[in-house]
Scaffold this active site. Sequence first.
Site, mmCIF file in Angstrom:
data_model
loop_
_atom_site.group_PDB
_atom_site.id
_atom_site.type_symbol
_atom_site.label_atom_id
_atom_site.label_comp_id
_atom_site.label_asym_id
_atom_site.label_seq_id
_atom_site.Cartn_x
_atom_site.Cartn_y
_atom_site.Cartn_z
ATOM 1 N N ASN A 38 0.831 -1.206 0.000
ATOM 2 C CA ASN A 38 0.000 0.000 0.000
ATOM 3 C C ASN A 38 0.872 1.265 0.000
ATOM 4 O OD1 ASN A 38 -2.619 1.142 -0.066
ATOM 5 N ND2 ASN A 38 -2.461 1.674 2.085
ATOM 6 N N SER A 127 -6.990 4.292 16.086
ATOM 7 C CA SER A 127 -7.855 5.194 15.334
ATOM 8 C C SER A 127 -9.045 5.635 16.166
ATOM 9 C CB SER A 127 -8.347 4.478 14.072
ATOM 10 O OG SER A 127 -9.380 5.199 13.447
ATOM 11 N N TYR A 152 -12.296 -3.273 9.570
ATOM 12 C CA TYR A 152 -11.094 -2.475 9.802
ATOM 13 C C TYR A 152 -11.136 -1.835 11.184
ATOM 14 C CZ TYR A 152 -8.243 1.718 9.996
ATOM 15 O OH TYR A 152 -7.386 2.692 10.435
ATOM 16 N N LYS A 156 -8.769 -2.494 14.944
ATOM 17 C CA LYS A 156 -8.082 -1.519 15.796
ATOM 18 C C LYS A 156 -8.472 -1.732 17.256
ATOM 19 C CE LYS A 156 -5.719 0.625 12.660
ATOM 20 N NZ LYS A 156 -4.255 0.452 12.603
ATOM 21 N N TYR A 180 -5.697 8.119 16.302
ATOM 22 C CA TYR A 180 -5.632 9.248 15.371
ATOM 23 C C TYR A 180 -7.028 9.721 15.018
ATOM 24 C CZ TYR A 180 -1.347 6.652 14.058
ATOM 25 O OH TYR A 180 -0.186 5.940 14.037
ATOM 26 N N PHE A 181 -7.102 11.019 14.750
ATOM 27 C CA PHE A 181 -8.312 11.538 14.156
ATOM 28 C C PHE A 181 -8.091 11.579 12.627
ATOM 29 C CE2 PHE A 181 -9.357 11.539 18.408
ATOM 30 C CZ PHE A 181 -10.733 11.707 18.510
ATOM 31 N N ASN A 202 -11.098 8.827 1.137
ATOM 32 C CA ASN A 202 -11.093 9.954 2.074
ATOM 33 C C ASN A 202 -11.265 11.277 1.341
ATOM 34 O OD1 ASN A 202 -10.701 8.206 4.246
ATOM 35 N ND2 ASN A 202 -8.475 8.311 4.050
ATOM 36 N N PRO A 299 -23.940 5.652 3.835
ATOM 37 C CA PRO A 299 -24.208 4.739 4.957
ATOM 38 C C PRO A 299 -22.951 4.548 5.804
ATOM 39 C CG PRO A 299 -25.039 3.826 2.891
ATOM 40 C CD PRO A 299 -24.236 5.033 2.532
ATOM 41 N N GLY A 300 -23.116 4.612 7.107
ATOM 42 C CA GLY A 300 -21.995 4.370 8.015
ATOM 43 C C GLY A 300 -21.221 5.609 8.396
#
Length: 339
Positions: A38, A127, A152, A156, A180-181, A202, A299-300
């Site tokens: 990645n 996170s 995901y 965390k 983290y924000f 993002n 959604p979410g």
Amino acid sequence: MTPQKILVTGGAGFIGSHTVVALAEAGYEPVIVDDFSNSEPSILDGLKAILNREVRSYHIDCNDRAAMTDVFSQEQVAGIIHFAASKAVGESVEKPLKYYRNNLDTLMLLLELMPQFGVQNLVFSSSCTVYGQPEHLPVTEETPRLPAMSPYGNTKAICEDIIRDCVAANMPVRAISLRYFNPIGAHPSALIGELPRGVPANLVPYLLQVASGQRASLTVHGNDYNTPDGTAIRDYIHVMDLADAHVSAVRLLVEKKETAFYDVFNIGTGRGASVLELINTFEEVNGIKLPYHLGDRRPGDIEQIYADVTKSTRGLGFTTKRTLADALQDAWRWQQKIS
């Protein structure tokens, strides 16, 4: 004095590479482990240009026990910052086993190897997703964790629990989880920055691709939230500030006398910014008009979240130095370089 070596898993990634710079500038010797699943090897050239020297790096999978054992044998590190993880929320919903296997197994392997090689200090990349949509804002470290919205996010939370349980079992581990924000921005040199693959999930990477003409328009998902302008609010932190927080965490652990220690810290600015505020700031500081339109909520997506940073200020001696405008200027400079 010989600089202390810090192993940085996922050190060629977005946050990892900026943390490598911050570590080196603080007098540590970072050692990168990355499988480049990645990230791009070209980031190593950027690091060399910024630091005027090559950073030691290993192109290996953090799940490879034999290879990781060799790294521990060769490097004699004083601590680890663990970034390496699969991180796409949408993909984690489609491929949950990939995320559980990769994100949990890499951490457990590190925790198994650390006592074997006398490595006590671990900073874990967590996170704010562990909070879900909190009932009260700003979010403190005592805010209850809510069920994760994705595999995901769940990895965390589980990883935090694994570390806490190992410390509770008196394993010789001193650890900090940094929640983290929303990291954005790039190194001001524009030599390293975020390299999203495929369609960015993002806001800021997508916005940058719109600004550079790679995409036609930005969709603002939802304008009917209970916020001042109706759009969602997040706590956006400059990636170089986030990198500095890791150096503060490493310092705290190295200075600790306890054999076993664990704590968690929010890492944000303490202030929320709406999607429209971010767009307007980008346009203002970079002199660019962004084509965007209002769309339906996703959604979410949560309505708003931002950090209470009291604990990180007191406990880590960490405060942010850079503004939202700084982050968006640095991000645009990087985007222009790679477009």
